[in-house]
Design a protein around this motif. Structure first.
Motif, mmCIF file in Angstrom:
data_model
loop_
_atom_site.group_PDB
_atom_site.id
_atom_site.type_symbol
_atom_site.label_atom_id
_atom_site.label_comp_id
_atom_site.label_asym_id
_atom_site.label_seq_id
_atom_site.Cartn_x
_atom_site.Cartn_y
_atom_site.Cartn_z
ATOM 1 N N TYR A 246 0.846 -1.190 0.000
ATOM 2 C CA TYR A 246 0.000 0.000 0.000
ATOM 3 C C TYR A 246 0.882 1.240 0.000
ATOM 4 N N ILE A 247 0.451 2.241 -0.762
ATOM 5 C CA ILE A 247 1.069 3.564 -0.665
ATOM 6 C C ILE A 247 0.033 4.485 -0.044
ATOM 7 N N LEU A 248 0.405 5.106 1.070
ATOM 8 C CA LEU A 248 -0.485 5.986 1.827
ATOM 9 C C LEU A 248 0.085 7.396 1.797
ATOM 10 N N GLY A 249 -0.812 8.388 1.681
ATOM 11 C CA GLY A 249 -0.318 9.751 1.584
ATOM 12 C C GLY A 249 -1.302 10.807 2.010
ATOM 13 N N PRO A 250 -1.028 12.051 1.638
ATOM 14 C CA PRO A 250 -1.872 13.184 2.044
ATOM 15 C C PRO A 250 -3.311 13.037 1.557
ATOM 16 N N ASN A 251 -4.208 13.682 2.295
ATOM 17 C CA ASN A 251 -5.628 13.700 1.911
ATOM 18 C C ASN A 251 -6.224 12.303 1.772
ATOM 19 N N LYS A 252 -5.800 11.400 2.694
ATOM 20 C CA LYS A 252 -6.304 10.019 2.751
ATOM 21 C C LYS A 252 -5.996 9.218 1.489
ATOM 22 N N TYR A 253 -4.935 9.614 0.783
ATOM 23 C CA TYR A 253 -4.535 8.868 -0.408
ATOM 24 C C TYR A 253 -4.157 7.439 -0.039
ATOM 25 N N LYS A 254 -4.659 6.474 -0.806
ATOM 26 C CA LYS A 254 -4.307 5.077 -0.605
ATOM 27 C C LYS A 254 -4.339 4.345 -1.937
ATOM 28 N N LYS A 255 -3.244 3.696 -2.256
ATOM 29 C CA LYS A 255 -3.141 2.913 -3.482
ATOM 30 C C LYS A 255 -2.702 1.506 -3.105
ATOM 31 N N ASP B 178 3.298 -0.327 -11.662
ATOM 32 C CA ASP B 178 2.085 0.438 -11.912
ATOM 33 C C ASP B 178 2.439 1.902 -12.069
ATOM 34 N N THR B 179 1.451 2.696 -12.454
ATOM 35 C CA THR B 179 1.632 4.142 -12.528
ATOM 36 C C THR B 179 0.722 4.808 -11.504
ATOM 37 N N LEU B 180 1.163 5.941 -10.976
ATOM 38 C CA LEU B 180 0.433 6.674 -9.951
ATOM 39 C C LEU B 180 0.215 8.108 -10.397
ATOM 40 N N ASN B 181 -1.010 8.576 -10.240
ATOM 41 C CA ASN B 181 -1.286 9.995 -10.402
ATOM 42 C C ASN B 181 -1.323 10.599 -9.004
ATOM 43 N N ILE B 182 -0.327 11.376 -8.678
ATOM 44 C CA ILE B 182 -0.168 11.804 -7.291
ATOM 45 C C ILE B 182 0.046 13.311 -7.192
ATOM 46 N N THR B 183 -0.122 13.798 -5.987
ATOM 47 C CA THR B 183 0.290 15.147 -5.634
ATOM 48 C C THR B 183 1.670 15.039 -5.021
ATOM 49 N N GLU B 184 2.576 15.829 -5.470
ATOM 50 C CA GLU B 184 3.950 15.789 -4.978
ATOM 51 C C GLU B 184 4.005 15.893 -3.455
ATOM 52 N N GLY B 185 4.787 15.028 -2.844
ATOM 53 C CA GLY B 185 4.908 15.106 -1.392
ATOM 54 C C GLY B 185 5.443 13.844 -0.770
ATOM 55 N N MET B 186 5.304 13.758 0.561
ATOM 56 C CA MET B 186 5.781 12.628 1.344
ATOM 57 C C MET B 186 4.675 11.589 1.475
ATOM 58 N N TYR B 187 5.037 10.328 1.236
ATOM 59 C CA TYR B 187 4.105 9.206 1.305
ATOM 60 C C TYR B 187 4.715 8.102 2.170
ATOM 61 N N ARG B 188 3.964 7.032 2.335
ATOM 62 C CA ARG B 188 4.465 5.887 3.093
ATOM 63 C C ARG B 188 4.123 4.596 2.354
ATOM 64 N N LEU B 189 5.110 3.743 2.215
ATOM 65 C CA LEU B 189 4.926 2.421 1.623
ATOM 66 C C LEU B 189 4.791 1.412 2.758
ATOM 67 N N ASP B 190 3.723 0.610 2.738
ATOM 68 C CA ASP B 190 3.427 -0.307 3.833
ATOM 69 C C ASP B 190 3.076 -1.675 3.273
ATOM 70 N N ASP B 191 3.601 -2.722 3.905
ATOM 71 C CA ASP B 191 3.273 -4.072 3.438
ATOM 72 C C ASP B 191 2.355 -4.814 4.404
ATOM 73 N N GLY B 192 1.754 -4.079 5.342
ATOM 74 C CA GLY B 192 0.870 -4.685 6.321
ATOM 75 C C GLY B 192 1.576 -5.100 7.595
ATOM 76 N N VAL B 193 2.905 -5.137 7.558
ATOM 77 C CA VAL B 193 3.694 -5.459 8.746
ATOM 78 C C VAL B 193 4.678 -4.328 9.057
ATOM 79 N N GLU B 194 5.370 -3.872 8.037
ATOM 80 C CA GLU B 194 6.322 -2.783 8.213
ATOM 81 C C GLU B 194 6.092 -1.725 7.138
ATOM 82 N N GLY B 195 6.756 -0.580 7.318
ATOM 83 C CA GLY B 195 6.572 0.505 6.374
ATOM 84 C C GLY B 195 7.810 1.372 6.258
ATOM 85 N N THR B 196 7.847 2.203 5.215
ATOM 86 C CA THR B 196 8.971 3.104 4.990
ATOM 87 C C THR B 196 8.471 4.366 4.294
#
Length: 331
Positions: free
Chosen positions: A39-48, A60-78
Motif C-alpha cells: 500500500y502507498i499511503l499519503g496526504p488527503n487520505k490517499y491510498k493505493k 504500476d503508474t500513480l497519479n499523485i500530488t507531490e509530497g511525502m508518502y508511506r509504503l506499507d506491506d501490512g507489517v512494516e513501512g517506509t
C-alpha cells in the motif's frame, strides 16, 4: 521511545530535473514478502493498493500530488517521496526490511536518502539524550538538528524534497523538545503505585497488572508500525532468555488501533514474540497509557513486586544498563 511528529506536506510546486510526465512509474521486487499486497499511503487520505505476483513483483503508474508518502506491506513501512515524472524502482527483502531497501531510477537519490536516514535514526542514542539535564539536552538536540540539516544540504537533492524534509527536521526538533518535557514529568512518578490495566492476552483471556503481583514487571509499550519498537525486539528476546526463571515478567502492550488488531495478532505469531503480549483496549486513549502520559513509543516501564513504579521510563532492552540493573535486583 519517541513519537516525533512527522510533518506531511503536499502540493508544493517547483521546477526540477524530473520530466514533466503527469504520473509516477513505480516498480518493486520484494523478496520474502510479508503478504500479497503493498500500500502507498499519503496526504488527503490517499491510498493505493498493489498486488504482488508470485515472484513478489508489481509495476504500476500513480497519479499523485507531490509530497511525502508511506509504503506499507501490512507489517512494516517506509517513507517515500513521490513526484510526477519519477520512474522509481525498489528492491528489498521484507525479512530485513529497512536494511535492504535500495532504489534505482529517477527519484532514487531522494528515496535512498530517506531509507538511510531511517536506519541512522534507529542507531541514534536517544536514551542518552533524554537522560541529559536541560542544558546538555538543548545542546545535544541542537547539534543533532544542525547535523541533520547539513547532511540534507550536502546531499544536493531535489529542491521540493529538500524543502519538505527541512520542515520535517524542524518538526522533529519540536517533537523531541516536547517529549523531553514529558520524560522529565514521567520521572516524578517513580516510587508511586503504578496505574493498572486489564487487557486482552494474545494467548487468550484477560490480564491485569495485579495478576503479576509478587514479581518485577518490565513493560514494553509498542506498536507494529513503530520502527524503533521493532528494532528493540531482538534485544528484548535476549533479555527475556537471560532472566528466564527469575522473579520478573516481561509484558508487551500494543497500542495498535482497532483496524490493526489482526495485524498485531499476526505479527506476534509470525515474529514469535515472547513474554506476555497484551493489546491495549483503546490504543493511545487507553487509561493506562494516558495515566503514564505516554505520547511516544517504545516506552519501557519497570514495576516492583509490590506494584510500585521503579522507573516510569526504564532503559531499553538494547541498553547494557538494563542487564546490569536486572542482574543486581534479580539475584
Amino acid at each position: 521511545m519517541k513519537k516525533i511528529t512527522t510533518v506531511i506536506l503536499a502540493g508544493v510546486l517547483s521546477v526540477s530535473a524530473f520530466a514533466q510526465k503527469k504520473y509516477v512509474t513505480f516498480e518493486a521486487k520484494i523478496d520474502n514478502k510479508n503478504g500479497e499486497k503493498l500500500y502507498i499511503l499519503g496526504p488527503n487520505k490517499y491510498k493505493k493498493e498493489f498486488v504482488l505476483n508470485k515472484s513478489g513483483v508489481f509495476k504500476d503508474t500513480l497519479n499523485i500530488t507531490e509530497g511525502m508518502y508511506r509504503l506499507d506491506d501490512g507489517v512494516e513501512g517506509t517513507s517515500l517521496f513521490l513526484k510526477n515524472g519519477m520512474d522509481l524502482k525498489l528492491k528489498m527483502d521484507a525479512k530485513m526490511f529497512d536494511e535492504s531497501i535500495v532504489y534505482t531510477g529517477k527519484g532514487a537519490k531522494e528515496n535512498n536518502f530517506l531509507a538511510q536516514t531511517a536506519l541512522a535514526e534507529e542507531q541514534y542514542n536517544y536514551p542518552e539524550l533524554l537522560k541529559a539535564d536541560e542544558t546538555a539536552f538543548t545542546q545535544m538536540a541542537t547539534e543533532k538538528q544542525q547535523a541533520d540539516l547539513k547532511r540534507l544540504a550536502d546531499a544536493k537533492l531535489d529542491a521540493a524534497f529538500t524543502k519538505l524534509y527541512t520542515a520535517e527536521i524542524q518538526g522533529s526538533m519540536m517533537g523531541l523538545q516536547q517529549y523531553y518535557k514529558e520524560e522529565q514529568a514521567m520521572q516524578k512518578m517513580n516510587n508511586a503505585p503504578s496505574p493498572t490495566f486489564n487487557y486482552e492476552n494474545h494467548k487468550g483471556g484477560m490480564m491485569k497488572l495485579e495478576d503479576l503481583r509478587g514479581k518485577y514487571v518490565y513493560i514494553d509499550v509498542w506498536a507494529t508500525w513503530c520502527a524503533p519498537c521493532r528494532a528493540e525486539i531482538p534485544y528484548l528476546k535476549m533479555v527475556e532468555e537471560k532472566f528466564h526463571g527469575k522473579n520478573i515478567e516481561f509484558v508487551s502492550i500494543s497500542v495498535d488501533t482497532k483496524k490493526d488488531y489482526e495485524k498485531w495478532k499476526k505479527f506476534v505469531t509470525d515474529k514469535e514474540l515472547g513474554g506476555i503480549q497484551l493489546y491495549a483496549d483503546n490504543d493511545w486513549n487507553s487509561d493506562f497509557i494516558k495515566a503514564y502520559g505516554i505520547t511516544g513509543i517504545p516506552r519501557f516501564i519497570l514495576v516492583d513486586p509490590k506494584g510500585n513504579i521503579v522507573n516510569a521510563n526504564a532503559d531499553r532492552p538494547s541498553s547494557p544498563a538494563l542487564t546490569t540493573l536486572f542482574t543486581e535486583i534479580l539475584k
